[in-house]
Design a protein around this motif. Structure first.
Motif, short mmCIF file in Angstrom:
data_model
loop_
_atom_site.label_atom_id
_atom_site.label_comp_id
_atom_site.label_asym_id
_atom_site.label_seq_id
_atom_site.Cartn_x
_atom_site.Cartn_y
_atom_site.Cartn_z
N SER A 5 -6.83 -13.11 -8.37
CA SER A 5 -7.44 -12.82 -9.67
C SER A 5 -6.99 -11.45 -10.14
O SER A 5 -6.55 -10.60 -9.35
N ALA A 6 -7.13 -11.21 -11.43
CA ALA A 6 -6.81 -9.89 -11.98
C ALA A 6 -7.68 -8.82 -11.35
O ALA A 6 -7.22 -7.69 -11.10
N GLU A 7 -8.93 -9.15 -11.10
CA GLU A 7 -9.84 -8.19 -10.48
C GLU A 7 -9.41 -7.87 -9.05
O GLU A 7 -9.48 -6.70 -8.61
N MET A 8 -8.95 -8.87 -8.33
CA MET A 8 -8.47 -8.64 -6.97
C MET A 8 -7.27 -7.69 -6.99
O MET A 8 -7.19 -6.74 -6.19
N ILE A 9 -6.33 -7.94 -7.88
CA ILE A 9 -5.16 -7.08 -7.99
C ILE A 9 -5.58 -5.65 -8.33
O ILE A 9 -5.08 -4.68 -7.75
N ARG A 10 -6.51 -5.51 -9.27
CA ARG A 10 -6.99 -4.17 -9.65
C ARG A 10 -7.59 -3.45 -8.46
O ARG A 10 -7.32 -2.26 -8.23
N ARG A 11 -8.41 -4.14 -7.68
CA ARG A 11 -9.07 -3.52 -6.53
C ARG A 11 -8.04 -3.08 -5.49
O ARG A 11 -8.19 -2.01 -4.87
N VAL A 12 -7.01 -3.89 -5.28
CA VAL A 12 -5.96 -3.53 -4.32
C VAL A 12 -5.17 -2.34 -4.82
O VAL A 12 -4.87 -1.40 -4.06
N GLN A 13 -4.81 -2.34 -6.09
CA GLN A 13 -4.03 -1.22 -6.65
C GLN A 13 -4.79 0.09 -6.55
O GLN A 13 -4.19 1.15 -6.35
N GLU A 14 -6.10 0.04 -6.67
CA GLU A 14 -6.90 1.27 -6.63
C GLU A 14 -6.90 1.92 -5.25
O GLU A 14 -7.19 3.11 -5.13
N ILE A 15 -6.56 1.17 -4.21
CA ILE A 15 -6.55 1.75 -2.86
C ILE A 15 -5.48 2.84 -2.77
O ILE A 15 -5.71 3.89 -2.17
N GLY A 16 -4.30 2.57 -3.34
CA GLY A 16 -3.31 3.61 -3.51
C GLY A 16 -2.50 3.98 -2.29
O GLY A 16 -1.86 5.03 -2.28
N THR A 17 -2.49 3.16 -1.26
CA THR A 17 -1.68 3.43 -0.08
C THR A 17 -0.38 2.60 -0.15
O THR A 17 -0.31 1.61 -0.88
N PRO A 18 0.66 2.98 0.60
CA PRO A 18 1.89 2.17 0.60
C PRO A 18 1.65 0.72 0.98
O PRO A 18 2.28 -0.19 0.43
N ILE A 19 0.74 0.49 1.94
CA ILE A 19 0.45 -0.88 2.35
C ILE A 19 -0.22 -1.64 1.20
O ILE A 19 0.17 -2.77 0.88
N ALA A 20 -1.20 -1.04 0.57
CA ALA A 20 -1.87 -1.69 -0.55
C ALA A 20 -0.91 -1.91 -1.71
O ALA A 20 -0.99 -2.93 -2.41
N ASP A 21 0.00 -0.98 -1.93
CA ASP A 21 0.99 -1.15 -3.00
C ASP A 21 1.87 -2.37 -2.74
O ASP A 21 2.21 -3.12 -3.66
N GLU A 22 2.26 -2.57 -1.48
CA GLU A 22 3.07 -3.74 -1.14
C GLU A 22 2.26 -5.02 -1.34
O GLU A 22 2.78 -6.03 -1.84
N VAL A 23 0.99 -4.99 -0.95
CA VAL A 23 0.13 -6.15 -1.16
C VAL A 23 0.00 -6.46 -2.65
O VAL A 23 0.08 -7.62 -3.07
#
Length: 306
Positions: A200-218
């Motif tokens: 979902s768009a919300e899921m992507i937003r939550r992952v992007q907010e983490i801001g780590t290289p691993i989260a960026d790849e996810v």
């Protein structure tokens, strides 16, 4: 409680990569002790590269990666998925792997590791060729496998590769049939449930907010793979291992059609007494998931990385 030790058999694949990243973020609960690769989403060579790229991303070069089957049991070549891009990771910018492959064929290593563990849990999210070959080579192997959690099949819904079949089982229906006939406890997370676990768009937003290289790849994988297939197929199998309470399931006797043609790989799931016809269930078929709880579980795992 000690973490559940498991061997991961996969064909990475963007959703396999997401499953790996979910699992590797939750070492408190599940511990990946090895990765066996099989051709599926892409050919065997890129699968092997992708498994190692993900392990290197999270600093887990200690986990061995074994090469397995490059083709199905009864076909000279398999089919690949168009959903994952030419590299299998939706055009990821991760560098080529540096870590070496472990020695030994995956089928032999499954048998060796199972005996070393005493009772091995296997999570399989690709075609089941490696497991089937291991069972053929080692008839005593079921005694050393505690359970198999797998992503594959479509029990009560249409397929995604043929009208009747899901990709993993269509690629190698004979392998799937061998595994389901092996008298090993199986939990099957097929399209019935994975079509409910959506990016979902919300899921992507939550992952992007983490801001780590691993989260960026996810986030890259969720955006680029999810635009083609929004279903989180393979992470569903890992999520089941982490928290069964967010899922619903039924007990069924599952058999796999192997005859060549449009029904190859179709799941026949008998649930009612009439359809069981005296047979005992051989599989837990997962049929539903709390989508919000799934998203929370996934995002929370990414927060656990340093």
């Amino acid at each position: 409680m000690a973490a559940l030790r498991f061997l991961y058999d996969c064909d990475p694949g963007a959703d396999d990569a997401l499953a790996m990243l979910l699992a590797l973020g939750r070492r408190d609960a599940i511990e990946m002790i090895g990765v066996t690769c099989v051709a599926g989403n892409v050919g065997l060579a890129p699968c092997l590269n992708n498994a190692r790229r993900i392990l290197e991303l999270v600093g887990r070069q200690d986990i061995p990666v074994y090469a397995g089957a490059a083709r199905p049991i009864m076909a000279s070549r398999g089919r690949v998925s168009i959903m994952h891009g030419s590299d299998g990771l939706a055009g990821s910018t991760l560098p080529p792997p540096v870590m070496e492959l472990a020695g030994g064929h995956a089928a032999n290593e499954i048998s060796r590791i199972a005996r070393a563990e005493g009772k091995l849990h296997i999570c399989a999210t690709g075609p089941l060729t490696n497991l089937a070959l291991a069972l053929i080579l080692d008839p005593e192997l079921p005694n050393f496998i505690e359970a198999i959690t797998l992503m594959g099949g479509a029990a009560f819904c249409p397929g995604n590769t043929t009208p009747l079949g899901e990709f993993n089982f269509v690629v190698d229906p004979h392998a799937a049939a061998i595994v389901f006939e092996a008298d090993i406890p199986i939990t099957m997370l097929g399209l019935d449930v994975t079509r409910q676990a959506l990016v979902s768009a919300e899921m992507i937003r939550r992952v992007q907010e983490i801001g780590t290289p691993i989260a960026d790849e996810v986030a890259h994988l969720l955006i680029n793979y999810g635009s083609k297939d929004p279903c989180l197929h393979d992470p569903s199998a890992i999520a089941w291992m982490l928290d069964r309470s967010i899922f619903t399931s039924v007990e069924a006797h599952v058999s796999i059609l192997t005859e060549a043609g449009p029904a190859a790989g179709q799941v026949l799931a008998a649930v009612s007494e009439r359809h069981l016809a005296g047979r005992q269930p051989n599989c837990t078929v997962v049929t539903g998931v709390d989508a919000q709880a799934f998203e929370d579980l996934f995002v929370e795992a990414l927060h656990r990385y340093p």
